[in-house]
Enzyme design. Structure first.
Site, PDB file in Angstrom:
ATOM      1  N   GLY A  59       4.423  -8.385  -2.047  1.00  0.00           N
ATOM      2  CA  GLY A  59       3.181  -8.474  -1.298  1.00  0.00           C
ATOM      3  C   GLY A  59       3.108  -9.594  -0.277  1.00  0.00           C
ATOM      4  O   GLY A  59       2.035  -9.856   0.270  1.00  0.00           O
ATOM      5  N   PHE A  61       4.422  -9.725   2.800  1.00  0.00           N
ATOM      6  CA  PHE A  61       4.061  -9.152   4.096  1.00  0.00           C
ATOM      7  C   PHE A  61       2.584  -8.772   4.107  1.00  0.00           C
ATOM      8  O   PHE A  61       1.882  -8.985   5.094  1.00  0.00           O
ATOM      9  CB  PHE A  61       4.908  -7.904   4.380  1.00  0.00           C
ATOM     10  N   ASP A  79       5.559   0.854  -2.389  1.00  0.00           N
ATOM     11  CA  ASP A  79       6.894   0.476  -2.855  1.00  0.00           C
ATOM     12  C   ASP A  79       7.209   1.326  -4.078  1.00  0.00           C
ATOM     13  O   ASP A  79       6.318   1.971  -4.640  1.00  0.00           O
ATOM     14  CB  ASP A  79       6.938  -1.024  -3.208  1.00  0.00           C
ATOM     15  N   ASP A  97       7.841   6.600  -3.618  1.00  0.00           N
ATOM     16  CA  ASP A  97       9.250   6.602  -3.224  1.00  0.00           C
ATOM     17  C   ASP A  97       9.355   7.282  -1.866  1.00  0.00           C
ATOM     18  O   ASP A  97       9.072   8.477  -1.736  1.00  0.00           O
ATOM     19  CB  ASP A  97      10.076   7.354  -4.272  1.00  0.00           C
ATOM     20  N   ASP A 121      10.098  -3.293   5.270  1.00  0.00           N
ATOM     21  CA  ASP A 121      10.990  -4.330   4.754  1.00  0.00           C
ATOM     22  C   ASP A 121      11.864  -3.741   3.655  1.00  0.00           C
ATOM     23  O   ASP A 121      12.385  -4.458   2.805  1.00  0.00           O
ATOM     24  CB  ASP A 121      10.164  -5.510   4.217  1.00  0.00           C
ATOM     25  N   LYS A 161      13.549  -3.473   8.880  1.00  0.00           N
ATOM     26  CA  LYS A 161      14.707  -4.291   8.503  1.00  0.00           C
ATOM     27  C   LYS A 161      15.902  -3.380   8.265  1.00  0.00           C
ATOM     28  O   LYS A 161      15.768  -2.305   7.674  1.00  0.00           O
ATOM     29  CB  LYS A 161      14.401  -5.074   7.228  1.00  0.00           C
TER      30      LYS A 161
END
Length: 215
Positions: A59, A61, A79, A97, A121, A161
């Protein structure tokens, strides 16, 4: 090539400067400083915006994004592991997912409207095999890009990322095809030995209108 080769990087230190700083400032993860730098450098997120954070646990971000959009905005964090709930009502979290067949439908159930930014991320569990890890990283970034293009409003932003190498250049070309401007960023808080970078796509292009059917 962007990024610092492992042989030139600083040794891994679990409790480095950014770890200590995050603890002092009440941030859930040192990675919060990465998104904070990106937001300070580029107009990715605005007050009142709606932002999707992929790979949001634990958490860090989300804390920065929630402050940036303010109470008039909204942040959705997902997530594959549970995220400790946030007290702010404009922050929503869920266990999803992104590679599951029902991901898109479940995401729409959380929020159906257009997005002002998609920030990813996400990172795969590393195998130690460079080519495999790069391919897995690109697969996750590719899904994030798919969501950003399909759900983003014209002019929206994208951040993802990924690991350098492999098909990185081809993926950057995909982002360039959808956004007016694309930047490659290696935030200062990135660990010295890491090969990760962030691609930042600015101003999603408006979708071309469908061609008229032939008479």
């Amino acid at each position: 090539m962007v990024g610092t080769p492992p042989t030139m990087g600083k040794p891994y230190r679990p409790k480095d400067h950014y770890f200590q700083k995050a603890k002092q400032e009440g941030l859930r993860a040192r990675s919060a400083f990465k998104v904070d730098e990106i937001l300070r450098r580029f107009p990715v997120v605005k007050k009142g915006g709606v932002v999707l954070d992929l790979g949001a646990a634990p958490g860090g971000f989300l804390q920065i994004l929630a402050d940036t959009v303010g109470l008039s905005g909204r942040v959705i964090g997902v997530d594959i592991v549970a995220i400790r709930p946030f007290p702010q009502k404009h922050v929503t979290t869920a266990v999803l997912d992104v590679l599951a067949d029902d991901f898109d439908a479940r995401l729409r159930a959380l929020y159906e409207g257009p997005l002002d930014a998609v920030i990813s991320d996400m990172a795969p569990k590393t195998s130690g095999i460079k080519a495999t890890d790069e391919a897995r990283s690109l697969r996750l970034a590719g899904k994030a890009l798919e969501v950003a293009v399909e759900r983003g409003r014209p002019g929206s932003s994208f951040v993802a990322k990924l690991f350098m190498g492999g098909d990185f250049e081809a993926f950057r070309d995909q982002v360039r095809a959808s956004y007016d401007e694309v930047k490659v960023v290696r935030p200062e808080a990135t660990r010295g030995a890491s090969m990760e970078v962030y691609l930042v796509g600015l101003r999603l292009k408006a979708a071309a209108p469908p061609s008229a059917a032939a008479p």
